[in-house]
Design an enzyme around this catalytic site. Structure first.
Site, PDB file in Angstrom:
ATOM      1  CG  ASP A  66      -1.658  -1.184   1.534  1.00 12.93           C
ATOM      2  OD1 ASP A  66      -1.488  -2.169   0.805  1.00 12.93           O
ATOM      3  OD2 ASP A  66      -2.439  -1.185   2.499  1.00 12.93           O
ATOM      4  CD  GLN A  82       2.019  -0.988   5.228  1.00 11.80           C
ATOM      5  OE1 GLN A  82       1.729  -2.064   5.717  1.00 11.80           O
ATOM      6  NE2 GLN A  82       2.370   0.062   5.954  1.00 11.80           N
ATOM      7  CD1 TRP A  90       2.452  -7.452   3.374  1.00 18.47           C
ATOM      8  CD2 TRP A  90       2.459  -9.032   4.958  1.00 18.47           C
ATOM      9  NE1 TRP A  90       1.992  -6.882   4.539  1.00 18.47           N
ATOM     10  CE2 TRP A  90       1.978  -7.830   5.528  1.00 18.47           C
ATOM     11  CE3 TRP A  90       2.558 -10.162   5.769  1.00 18.47           C
ATOM     12  CZ2 TRP A  90       1.589  -7.722   6.862  1.00 18.47           C
ATOM     13  CZ3 TRP A  90       2.165 -10.067   7.105  1.00 18.47           C
ATOM     14  CH2 TRP A  90       1.685  -8.854   7.634  1.00 18.47           C
ATOM     15  CD  GLU A 246      -7.387  -5.100   3.577  1.00 22.53           C
ATOM     16  OE1 GLU A 246      -6.511  -5.311   4.429  1.00 22.53           O
ATOM     17  OE2 GLU A 246      -7.317  -5.515   2.417  1.00 22.53           O
TER      18      GLU A 246
END
Ligand SMILES: *[C@@H]1O[C@H](CO)[C@@H](O)[C@H](O)[C@H]1NC(C)=O
Ligand SMILES: *[C@@H]1O[C@H](CO)[C@@H](O)[C@H](O)[C@H]1NC(C)=O
Ligand SMILES: *[C@@H]1O[C@H](CO)[C@@H](O)[C@H](O)[C@H]1NC(C)=O
Ligand SMILES: *[C@@H]1O[C@H](CO)[C@@H](O)[C@H](O)[C@H]1NC(C)=O
Length: 580
Positions: A66, A82, A90, A246
């Site tokens: 993001d 991020q 991730w 989100e």
């Protein structure tokens, strides 16, 4: 299990701290930030990586997702994002940080926010910037606490005289917002605070994404001093069957001009936009509506579709997006994360995963019923060697190569003109899903009026290509009414079948009888971002050609319909931007 997790985290934290110490040490030896840039750039495996982009935002390596806290401060654009400093998947998320004076070229800085206090010790997730009266930026973000609960934290720049805002200090009061038994907030579904806005009652407001069972929630908080926040009794808005919301984004947009508005603006000439990212489907949608500040609720306009079959910024890969108000140029700018479509193995091989889309300005369409997006004008500085396509008739079944452009790194802007609509196919009323329609009627399926458009990232033998095109249908109950379908067909984008090659589609609200049908594609090695109908519909695709690489990539205009269409426009080679 809990033990293992906590000691794993302790280990990660320790190594994180260690790695930051190293970065800091390095940085203290590098007096010139541009030297730092050069050093980072030179470690890029650019020469051998056919998929690395030339003008899209990405760090030298590793995973990104993001965009966070985009803003402008003292004439400098900031983008946080991020980032996993340690790998291509991730994990270990920190807020990486880059700055720019033109939104095109970027210099990297050290990570701005990383786990350092109990309220974010297990992660520093997404958040947004608010410029406080007087110009001081405040950063609200989600932290993961020792109980793995999602809580909201605040950080300020350490030194407001540093235009790069390199260091951030977290307030000791963190967390400022947390789930409790009393407030009934779901501690696993409480994240991504928006930019705050100030009401006429001098109180700040913001929303946080959440859900209750499968109802998507925009939880509303208010504050007088930006430090003490109280949850409102009702959400700003909610919708059943959406699942987790989100990265909500909530902002005003002018009904009467294309000028962007500060997030606190409201009034008679203002509409509001609420965008949410659906965790369930990994798609976003937005609605346009009215923000009633006295009731503190948002009401989408009548007829709004509140699901991912509604309006989307982008009908391809595009998620966790966020806008900001650019007070220097009075415009609202949209950032969005572009995920890969490759396999994890492919990502490991590349050494990186994820991009940011080219920032887009967004305005309300004349109809008031949708937004219109366009790549920021600054991108045009990269244009070089214009190749003009003089007005040409593309006969049914024809293919024209566009010569003289670096087809793997280009900006193409064309418009199609149709004079005869007789051969338009009738739209079956059951064809309501444009993506499915584009999958059924891909670029190789001949039609009446269309498919016509561009073959991007095409190999000479056309075995590989990403086709961005239109098809025009007439509506069944009104033969004078036409429906324009825009598709991005990835089914032949690569000979490597490990990639996700889903075809995307969107209906474009243009009237092809009275308007030209424009198409702009930003082509950048492994991404094709396309803007139909002057920005009324956007589709972004990630592709990984094996033949159509660098100098072996070609660009064509095609028409596989039986009716002729006229095409005119320009293509530019794009220079490589200096990015991180
Ligand atoms: C704050 O930043 C300015 C500009 O970079 C710099 O000159 C000054 O030394 C900094 N102050 C501190 C306390 O670091
Ligand atoms: C809270 O969120 C978690 C994580 O998505 C979910 O598993 C749980 O069902 C949610 N609880 C409620 C009451 O919605
Ligand atoms: C907001 O709601 C109040 C109370 O229902 C109503 O009187 C007012 O007209 C509304 N304002 C707008 C801008 O819709
Ligand atoms: C990212 O793309 C991969 C590969 O197509 C897919 O499996 C994954 O669900 C995507 N994630 C998001 C958040 O879009």
């Amino acid at each position: 299990m809990a033990m293992m997790i906590s000691s794993l985290w302790q280990f990660c934290l320790l190594s994180l701290l260690l790695s930051y110490a190293v970065v800091e040490l390095q940085a203290s030896h590098l007096v010139y930030s541009d030297l730092q840039t050069t050093q980072l750039t030179s470690t890029q495996p650019q020469a051998k990586d056919p998929y690395r982009t030339g003008y899209h935002f990405q760090p030298p390596k590793n995973w990104i997702n993001d965009p966070n806290g985009p803003m402008i401060y003292k004439g400098i654009y900031h983008l946080f994002y991020q980032y996993n400093p340690k790998g291509v998947v991730w994990g270990n998320i920190v807020w990486a940080h880059s700055t720019s004076t033109d939104l095109v070229n970027w210099i990297p800085h050290e990570a701005a926010i990383y786990p350092s206090q109990p309220s974010d010790i297990n992660g520093c997730w997404s958040g947004s910037a608010t410029i406080l009266p007087g110009g001081k930026p405040a950063m609200l973000y989600t932290g993961i606490n020792p109980q793995n609960q999602q809580v909201q934290n605040l950080a300020f720049p350490k030194n407001l005289s540093d235009p790069f805002l390199r260091e951030w200090v977290k307030v000791p009061q963190n967390p400022l917002m947390a789930p409790t038994l009393a407030n009934q907030v779901n501690a696993s579904s409480f994240r991504d605070p928006t930019t705050a806005w100030l009401g006429p009652d001098k109180r700040w407001r913001l929303i946080i994404g959440s859900k209750r069972h499968q109802r998507g929630l925009a939880i509303l908080y208010r504050s007088k001093d930006f430090m003490h926040w109280t949850k409102a009794k009702h959400p700003l808005h909610s919708k059943e069957k959406n699942g987790m919301w989100e990265c909500p984004d909530f902002f005003p947009i002018s009904k009467t001009s294309s000028v962007g508005l500060d997030t606190s603006t409201n009034g008679p000439n203002v509409k509001h936009v609420l965008k949410v990212s659906l965790d369930n489907t990994r798609k976003e949608y937005y609605t346009i509506g009215t923000y009633n500040i006295s009731k503190d609720i948002y009401i989408p306009d009548k007829g709004s579709v509140e699901s991912d079959s509604g309006l989307r910024y982008d009908y391809g890969k595009f998620y966790a997006s966020k806008t900001f108000f650019d007070s220097a140029k009075n415009r609202r700018i949209l950032w969005g994360w572009i995920n890969e479509s490759s396999s994890v193995n492919g990502d490991v091989k590349k050494g990186w995963s994820g991009l940011q889309a080219i920032p887009r300005t967004i305005v309300l369409d004349k109809s008031g019923k949708q937004l219109v997006q366009w790549p920021i004008v600054e991108l045009e500085k990269l244009r070089t060697k214009e190749v003009t396509l003089p007005s040409t008739v593309l006969k049914g079944g024809s293919l024209h190569e566009v010569f003289g452009v670096t087809a793997a790194q280009a900006d193409v802007e064309v418009a199609f003109e149709i004079s005869d609509f007789k051969k338009a196919e009738v739209l079956d009323p059951s064809w309501t899903n444009p993506q499915i329609l584009c999958s059924k009627k891909g670029a190789s399926v001949k039609g009446g009026l269309g498919p016509f458009g561009l073959l991007t990232l095409a190999s000479k033998d056309l075995k590989e290509n990403t086709a961005v095109f239109y098809r025009i249908f007439k509506s069944q109950n009104n033969y004078k009414k036409y429906v324009v379908l825009m598709c991005s067909d990835q089914s032949r984008s690569s000979l490597n079948q490990d990639n996700d090659m889903t075809t995307y589609g969107a209906f474009v609200t243009v009237d092809p009888v009275h308007e030209k049908l424009s198409l702009r594609s930003l082509i950048d090695h492994s991404i094709v971002e396309s803007f139909g109908g002057e920005g009324k519909a956007c589709i972004t695709a990630r592709v990984y050609p094996t033949l159509a690489v660098d100098g072996d990539a070609h660009l064509y205009a095609f028409n596989y319909g039986s009716e002729s269409v006229k095409i005119a426009g320009s293509a530019w080679s794009l220079k490589t931007a200096k990015i991180n």
